[in-house]
Scaffold this motif. Structure first.
Motif, PDB file in Angstrom:
ATOM      1  N   ILE A 127      -2.976 -18.263   7.621  1.00 50.07           N
ATOM      2  CA  ILE A 127      -2.973 -16.805   7.488  1.00 50.07           C
ATOM      3  C   ILE A 127      -1.610 -16.388   6.932  1.00 50.07           C
ATOM      4  N   VAL A 128      -1.603 -15.292   6.178  1.00 52.75           N
ATOM      5  CA  VAL A 128      -0.376 -14.770   5.561  1.00 52.75           C
ATOM      6  C   VAL A 128      -0.031 -13.457   6.246  1.00 52.75           C
ATOM      7  N   LEU A 157      -2.605 -10.493   6.551  1.00 57.81           N
ATOM      8  CA  LEU A 157      -2.421  -9.450   7.577  1.00 57.81           C
ATOM      9  C   LEU A 157      -1.151  -8.646   7.316  1.00 57.81           C
ATOM     10  N   PHE A 158      -1.267  -7.328   7.439  1.00 58.59           N
ATOM     11  CA  PHE A 158      -0.148  -6.425   7.187  1.00 58.59           C
ATOM     12  C   PHE A 158      -0.128  -5.334   8.259  1.00 58.59           C
ATOM     13  N   ILE A 159       1.067  -4.807   8.501  1.00 59.74           N
ATOM     14  CA  ILE A 159       1.111  -3.600   9.340  1.00 59.74           C
ATOM     15  C   ILE A 159       0.533  -2.445   8.529  1.00 59.74           C
ATOM     16  N   ILE A 160       0.989  -2.319   7.247  1.00 53.08           N
ATOM     17  CA  ILE A 160       0.630  -1.153   6.424  1.00 53.08           C
ATOM     18  C   ILE A 160      -0.022  -1.600   5.118  1.00 53.08           C
ATOM     19  N   GLU A 161      -1.061  -0.874   4.714  1.00 50.87           N
ATOM     20  CA  GLU A 161      -1.705  -1.103   3.404  1.00 50.87           C
ATOM     21  C   GLU A 161      -1.652   0.203   2.610  1.00 50.87           C
ATOM     22  N   LEU A 162      -1.048   0.154   1.415  1.00 52.50           N
ATOM     23  CA  LEU A 162      -1.020   1.337   0.534  1.00 52.50           C
ATOM     24  C   LEU A 162      -2.332   1.347  -0.252  1.00 52.50           C
ATOM     25  N   MET A 163      -3.303   2.113   0.241  1.00 59.01           N
ATOM     26  CA  MET A 163      -4.680   2.032  -0.262  1.00 59.01           C
ATOM     27  C   MET A 163      -4.777   2.403  -1.738  1.00 59.01           C
TER      28      MET A 163
END
Ligand SMILES: O=P(O)(O)OC[C@H]1O[C@H](OP(=O)(O)OP(=O)(O)O)[C@H](O)[C@@H]1O
Ligand SMILES: Nc1ncnc2[nH]cnc12
Length: 183
Positions: A127-128, A157-163
Motif C-alpha cells: 500500500i502507498v 491512501l491519503f489524508i486529503i484528495e483534491l477532487m
C-alpha cells in the motif's frame, strides 16, 4: 464519521503557497494534537484491516510505501501497527546503493522519485501512503517503482484528495482518502 469531521477540522488552508494560485492544505496541525494524530492513524488502520486486507487475495500487506516527505510521517507508524515493512520513496539523489527511478509532474513543479532496487520482492503486496493527492503525479511515479520491482499495489491512501484535479483516475489501484476537497 465523527472522526472524519474531527480530522478535517484540524486542517488549515494557506492561499498562494508555495506559488500564487495554489491553496496549500497543511496537515501539521493534526500532528501537533496527539488526540487528532491518534484518531488519524486509528482511522487508517481500521480502513486497511476491514477493507484493504479483507479484499486482498493473500489477506495480508507486506510493505507500506511512504512518499518523501510527508508520507514519512504516516507510513512507518502504519507499517508498525500492521506488522509490515516500511519502504521510503525518496526524491532523487538521497538513497544509497542501486535504485530504480521515475520522473513525474505534480501540482506545482516536476521531480524525480527513487526507491532502493531490492526494497520490494516480486509478488509482495503493497500500500502507498501520503498526506495528499493533487495531480496524482507523485503517486503514479511511486506505483511505477513498485511495479518495476514486481510488487502488487493494493491501494493508495491519503489524508486529503483534491477532487478537482482527478489524480486518482491515473493510478493503477483504488484510492482511499479521508477528506475530499473540491477547492
Ligand atoms: O499529486 P501530486 O500533484 O503529485 O502532489 C502531491 C504531492 O505533493 C506534496 O509533496 P511535495 O512534492 O510538495 O513534497 P514535500 O512532501 O517534500 O513537501 C504532497 O505531499 C504529495 O507528495
Ligand atoms: N494544494 C496542496 N496542498 C498541500 N500539499 C500539496 N501537494 C500538492 N498540492 C498540494
Amino acid at each position: 464519521m465523527a472522526d472524519v469531521e474531527f480530522i478535517k477540522s484540524q486542517l488549515t488552508a494557506h492561499p498562494d503557497f508555495p506559488k500564487k494560485g495554489i491553496v496549500f492544505l497543511d496537515i501539521f496541525p493534526i500532528l501537533r494534537n496527539p488526540i487528532a494524530f491518534e484518531t488519524l492513524i486509528t482511522h487508517f488502520i481500521h480502513h486497511i484491516t476491514s477493507h484493504t486486507i479483507a479484499a486482498a487475495p493473500s489477506k495480508k500487506i507486506d510493505v507500506v510505501v511512504g512518499l518523501d516527505a510527508r508520507g514519512f510521517l504516516l507510513g512507518p507508524i502504519i507499517a508498525l501497527r500492521l506488522g509490515a515493512a516500511f519502504v521510503p520513496v525518496r526524491k532523487q539523489g538521497k538513497l544509497p546503493g542501486q535504485c530504480v527511478s521515475a520522473s513525474y509532474e505534480k501540482e506545482y513543479g516536476t521531480d524525480s522519485f527513487e526507491m532502493q532496487a531490492d526494497a520490494i520482492k516480486p509478488g509482495q503486496t503493497v500500500i502507498v501512503v501520503d498526506d495528499l493527492i493533487a495531480t496524482g503525479g507523485s503517486a503514479t511515479a511511486a506505483g511505477e517503482l513498485i511495479a518495476k520491482q514486481g510488487g502488487k499495489t493494493l491501494e493508495y491512501l491519503f489524508i486529503i484528495e483534491l477532487m478537482f484535479l482527478k489524480g486518482g483516475s491515473k493510478l493503477d489501484a483504488p484510492v482511499y482518502s479521508i477528506v475530499q476537497s473540491d477547492d
